[in-house]
Design a protein around this motif. Structure first.
Motif, PDB file in Angstrom:
ATOM      1  N   GLY A 116     -34.681  43.129  94.871  1.00  0.00           N
ATOM      2  CA  GLY A 116     -36.068  43.578  94.842  1.00  0.00           C
ATOM      3  C   GLY A 116     -36.553  43.838  96.251  1.00  0.00           C
ATOM      4  N   VAL A 117     -37.166  44.988  96.462  1.00  0.00           N
ATOM      5  CA  VAL A 117     -37.737  45.330  97.761  1.00  0.00           C
ATOM      6  C   VAL A 117     -39.255  45.286  97.607  1.00  0.00           C
ATOM      7  CG1 VAL A 117     -37.816  47.015  99.634  1.00  0.00           C
ATOM      8  CG2 VAL A 117     -35.743  46.811  98.225  1.00  0.00           C
ATOM      9  N   ASP A 118     -39.879  44.317  98.223  1.00  0.00           N
ATOM     10  CA  ASP A 118     -41.310  44.109  98.022  1.00  0.00           C
ATOM     11  C   ASP A 118     -42.127  45.011  98.931  1.00  0.00           C
ATOM     12  OD1 ASP A 118     -43.801  43.197  97.383  1.00  0.00           O
ATOM     13  OD2 ASP A 118     -43.620  41.295  98.467  1.00  0.00           O
ATOM     14  N   ARG A 119     -42.588  46.125  98.364  1.00  0.00           N
ATOM     15  CA  ARG A 119     -43.475  47.035  99.093  1.00  0.00           C
ATOM     16  C   ARG A 119     -44.915  46.884  98.600  1.00  0.00           C
ATOM     17  NH1 ARG A 119     -39.847  48.660 103.079  1.00  0.00           N
ATOM     18  NH2 ARG A 119     -38.102  49.803 102.170  1.00  0.00           N
ATOM     19  N   GLY A 120     -45.183  45.849  97.824  1.00  0.00           N
ATOM     20  CA  GLY A 120     -46.541  45.640  97.326  1.00  0.00           C
ATOM     21  C   GLY A 120     -46.595  45.046  95.937  1.00  0.00           C
ATOM     22  N   ALA A 121     -45.499  45.129  95.185  1.00  0.00           N
ATOM     23  CA  ALA A 121     -45.491  44.578  93.827  1.00  0.00           C
ATOM     24  C   ALA A 121     -45.602  43.057  93.841  1.00  0.00           C
ATOM     25  CB  ALA A 121     -44.219  45.006  93.083  1.00  0.00           C
ATOM     26  N   GLY A 122     -45.097  42.422  94.907  1.00  0.00           N
ATOM     27  CA  GLY A 122     -45.184  40.971  95.028  1.00  0.00           C
ATOM     28  C   GLY A 122     -43.843  40.291  94.848  1.00  0.00           C
ATOM     29  N   ARG A 123     -43.514  39.389  95.770  1.00  0.00           N
ATOM     30  CA  ARG A 123     -42.243  38.671  95.709  1.00  0.00           C
ATOM     31  C   ARG A 123     -42.126  37.868  94.421  1.00  0.00           C
ATOM     32  NH1 ARG A 123     -38.369  36.791  99.457  1.00  0.00           N
ATOM     33  NH2 ARG A 123     -39.451  38.034 101.033  1.00  0.00           N
ATOM     34  N   ALA A 124     -43.182  37.165  94.047  1.00  0.00           N
ATOM     35  CA  ALA A 124     -43.134  36.343  92.833  1.00  0.00           C
ATOM     36  C   ALA A 124     -42.943  37.201  91.595  1.00  0.00           C
ATOM     37  CB  ALA A 124     -44.407  35.508  92.717  1.00  0.00           C
ATOM     38  N   GLU A 125     -43.632  38.348  91.560  1.00  0.00           N
ATOM     39  CA  GLU A 125     -43.536  39.231  90.398  1.00  0.00           C
ATOM     40  C   GLU A 125     -42.141  39.835  90.270  1.00  0.00           C
ATOM     41  OE1 GLU A 125     -47.734  38.621  91.331  1.00  0.00           O
ATOM     42  OE2 GLU A 125     -45.971  39.098  92.542  1.00  0.00           O
ATOM     43  N   LEU A 126     -41.549  40.239  91.376  1.00  0.00           N
ATOM     44  CA  LEU A 126     -40.201  40.813  91.345  1.00  0.00           C
ATOM     45  C   LEU A 126     -39.165  39.757  90.969  1.00  0.00           C
ATOM     46  CD1 LEU A 126     -40.392  43.079  94.523  1.00  0.00           C
ATOM     47  CD2 LEU A 126     -40.426  43.842  92.140  1.00  0.00           C
ATOM     48  N   THR A 127     -39.363  38.547  91.467  1.00  0.00           N
ATOM     49  CA  THR A 127     -38.460  37.455  91.102  1.00  0.00           C
ATOM     50  C   THR A 127     -38.557  37.144  89.618  1.00  0.00           C
ATOM     51  OG1 THR A 127     -38.626  36.493  93.321  1.00  0.00           O
ATOM     52  CG2 THR A 127     -37.857  35.046  91.554  1.00  0.00           C
ATOM     53  N   ALA A 128     -39.787  37.077  89.107  1.00  0.00           N
ATOM     54  CA  ALA A 128     -39.987  36.796  87.686  1.00  0.00           C
ATOM     55  C   ALA A 128     -39.399  37.895  86.812  1.00  0.00           C
ATOM     56  CB  ALA A 128     -41.480  36.635  87.392  1.00  0.00           C
ATOM     57  N   GLY A 162     -36.677  39.397  87.368  1.00  0.00           N
ATOM     58  CA  GLY A 162     -35.222  39.258  87.303  1.00  0.00           C
ATOM     59  C   GLY A 162     -34.466  39.597  88.558  1.00  0.00           C
ATOM     60  N   ALA A 163     -35.181  39.778  89.694  1.00  0.00           N
ATOM     61  CA  ALA A 163     -34.484  40.091  90.945  1.00  0.00           C
ATOM     62  C   ALA A 163     -33.606  38.915  91.376  1.00  0.00           C
ATOM     63  CB  ALA A 163     -35.488  40.419  92.038  1.00  0.00           C
ATOM     64  N   THR A 164     -32.393  39.226  91.790  1.00  0.00           N
ATOM     65  CA  THR A 164     -31.497  38.199  92.329  1.00  0.00           C
ATOM     66  C   THR A 164     -32.033  37.685  93.654  1.00  0.00           C
ATOM     67  OG1 THR A 164     -29.675  39.500  91.370  1.00  0.00           O
ATOM     68  CG2 THR A 164     -29.083  37.685  92.837  1.00  0.00           C
ATOM     69  N   PHE A 165     -32.457  38.630  94.500  1.00  0.00           N
ATOM     70  CA  PHE A 165     -33.093  38.322  95.778  1.00  0.00           C
ATOM     71  C   PHE A 165     -34.233  39.307  95.985  1.00  0.00           C
ATOM     72  CE2 PHE A 165     -28.565  37.193  96.502  1.00  0.00           C
ATOM     73  CZ  PHE A 165     -28.721  35.822  96.713  1.00  0.00           C
ATOM     74  N   VAL A 166     -35.213  38.916  96.776  1.00  0.00           N
ATOM     75  CA  VAL A 166     -36.319  39.819  97.137  1.00  0.00           C
ATOM     76  C   VAL A 166     -36.417  39.867  98.664  1.00  0.00           C
ATOM     77  CG1 VAL A 166     -38.786  40.294  96.981  1.00  0.00           C
ATOM     78  CG2 VAL A 166     -37.577  39.311  95.008  1.00  0.00           C
ATOM     79  N   VAL A 167     -36.481  41.064  99.207  1.00  0.00           N
ATOM     80  CA  VAL A 167     -36.639  41.260 100.652  1.00  0.00           C
ATOM     81  C   VAL A 167     -37.828  42.164 100.892  1.00  0.00           C
ATOM     82  CG1 VAL A 167     -34.179  40.944 101.129  1.00  0.00           C
ATOM     83  CG2 VAL A 167     -35.054  43.239 100.656  1.00  0.00           C
ATOM     84  N   ALA A 168     -38.358  42.125 102.088  1.00  0.00           N
ATOM     85  CA  ALA A 168     -39.448  43.029 102.457  1.00  0.00           C
ATOM     86  C   ALA A 168     -38.899  44.383 102.875  1.00  0.00           C
ATOM     87  CB  ALA A 168     -40.281  42.428 103.586  1.00  0.00           C
ATOM     88  N   ASP A 169     -37.660  44.392 103.364  1.00  0.00           N
ATOM     89  CA  ASP A 169     -37.016  45.624 103.813  1.00  0.00           C
ATOM     90  C   ASP A 169     -35.515  45.393 103.773  1.00  0.00           C
ATOM     91  OD1 ASP A 169     -35.873  47.556 106.013  1.00  0.00           O
ATOM     92  OD2 ASP A 169     -37.906  48.259 105.628  1.00  0.00           O
ATOM     93  N   LEU A 170     -34.756  46.440 103.495  1.00  0.00           N
ATOM     94  CA  LEU A 170     -33.313  46.289 103.389  1.00  0.00           C
ATOM     95  C   LEU A 170     -32.648  45.922 104.712  1.00  0.00           C
ATOM     96  CD1 LEU A 170     -32.302  49.127 100.886  1.00  0.00           C
ATOM     97  CD2 LEU A 170     -32.537  46.678 100.459  1.00  0.00           C
ATOM     98  N   GLU A 171     -33.358  46.108 105.826  1.00  0.00           N
ATOM     99  CA  GLU A 171     -32.782  45.698 107.105  1.00  0.00           C
ATOM    100  C   GLU A 171     -32.526  44.186 107.153  1.00  0.00           C
ATOM    101  OE1 GLU A 171     -35.391  46.600 110.274  1.00  0.00           O
ATOM    102  OE2 GLU A 171     -37.044  45.329 109.549  1.00  0.00           O
ATOM    103  N   GLU A 172     -33.160  43.434 106.268  1.00  0.00           N
ATOM    104  CA  GLU A 172     -32.940  41.987 106.228  1.00  0.00           C
ATOM    105  C   GLU A 172     -31.514  41.622 105.832  1.00  0.00           C
ATOM    106  OE1 GLU A 172     -35.866  39.835 104.006  1.00  0.00           O
ATOM    107  OE2 GLU A 172     -37.506  41.087 104.737  1.00  0.00           O
ATOM    108  N   ILE A 173     -30.836  42.541 105.150  1.00  0.00           N
ATOM    109  CA  ILE A 173     -29.477  42.241 104.714  1.00  0.00           C
ATOM    110  C   ILE A 173     -28.449  43.203 105.289  1.00  0.00           C
ATOM    111  CG2 ILE A 173     -29.992  40.989 102.618  1.00  0.00           C
ATOM    112  CD1 ILE A 173     -29.824  43.556 101.046  1.00  0.00           C
ATOM    113  N   SER A 174     -28.858  44.004 106.267  1.00  0.00           N
ATOM    114  CA  SER A 174     -27.911  44.970 106.864  1.00  0.00           C
ATOM    115  C   SER A 174     -27.215  44.337 108.053  1.00  0.00           C
ATOM    116  CB  SER A 174     -28.642  46.249 107.287  1.00  0.00           C
ATOM    117  OG  SER A 174     -29.606  45.967 108.272  1.00  0.00           O
TER     118      SER A 174
END
Length: 248
Positions: free
Chosen positions: A222-234, A236-248
């Protein structure tokens, strides 16, 4: 701040296929879509004398990530409003009084195209860095509800990065239900010849994350651009990041 848990436990090289949503993951066009939806729906509500405004919460709850006409139906249903379905040929901006599901959807699309052509689009730098860091053997596809995916990718200079584009046009042609159903992501994996379990879904919308989770993919980022980390996790996201650079 980078998510250490993601960096330590998710390795992109462990997966063969990488299936990316477009708006909000590859390019900031989600903001363009959000503004166009707000403009279209607020004008519609005002024309009907409805005082309760269309809000950002409505976008995330009823529109974000869904195919265009589904977004119209879902929002109108939330307000107890019924209009005729209309046809794909119902005019948009040219005849703003065409208040059908498809006429309203076409009006929104006209607004998006006008904004894209006047302002252009640039991809997220963190996403480009992530694409650059993926193994050369990685298989890449776009899975978007938009019918303008190819035009957006071309404008962003990324069209040649992806082997397949499964967009709203493909979904209609193949009879695939849109997100939150997993069918478009599964179709992209099939086109790449890769099992869902060996594929990763990247999504910024709750409905898109739900699609990835219900398709039994190897991981859903899940890439949180405004939907919300909690909402994306709920959703079914395996992980939530603010930007894909966090895992590059």
């Amino acid at each position: 701040m980078a998510d250490v848990t993601v960096a330590h436990t998710f390795l992109p090289a462990d997966y063969t296929a990488h299936l990316f949503d477009l708006d909000g993951v590859i390019t900031p066009t989600a903001e363009v879509h959000m503004h166009a939806w707000a403009d279209m729906f607020q004008r519609f509500l005002t024309s009907r004398g409805i005082e309760e405004p269309y809000t950002g919460a409505d976008y995330y709850a009823y529109v974000d990530g869904r195919p265009r006409y589904d977004g119209v139906r879902t929002f109108l249903s939330s307000r107890g409003i019924t209009v005729d379905e209309g046809t794909d040929e119902d005019p948009g901006i040219q005849e703003p009084d065409t208040e059908t599901v498809r006429g309203l959807g076409n009006r929104k699309n006209d607004l998006v195209l006008s904004l894209l052509r006047s302002e252009g689009v640039a991809p997220y730098p963190g996403t480009v860095a992530y694409l650059d860091a993926l193994p050369r053997t990685a298989r890449l596809a776009i899975v978007s509800s938009s019918r303008n995916a190819e035009e957006v990718l071309r404008a962003a200079g990324l069209l040649d990065r992806f082997e397949h584009i499964v967009d709203g046009n493909v979904a209609t042609r193949e009879g695939l239900p849109g997100k939150p159903a997993p069918d478009t992501f599964l179709h992209a994996a099939r086109l790449l010849g890769v099992e869902a379990a060996d594929s990763v879904v990247y999504e910024d919308a709750v409905s898109g994350v739900q699609a990835g989770a219900s398709g039994d993919f190897g991981a859903v980022i899940g890439v949180d651009r405004g939907a919300g980390r909690a909402e994306l996790t709920a959703a079914g996201a395996t992980f939530v990041v603010a930007d894909l650079e966090e895992i590059s």
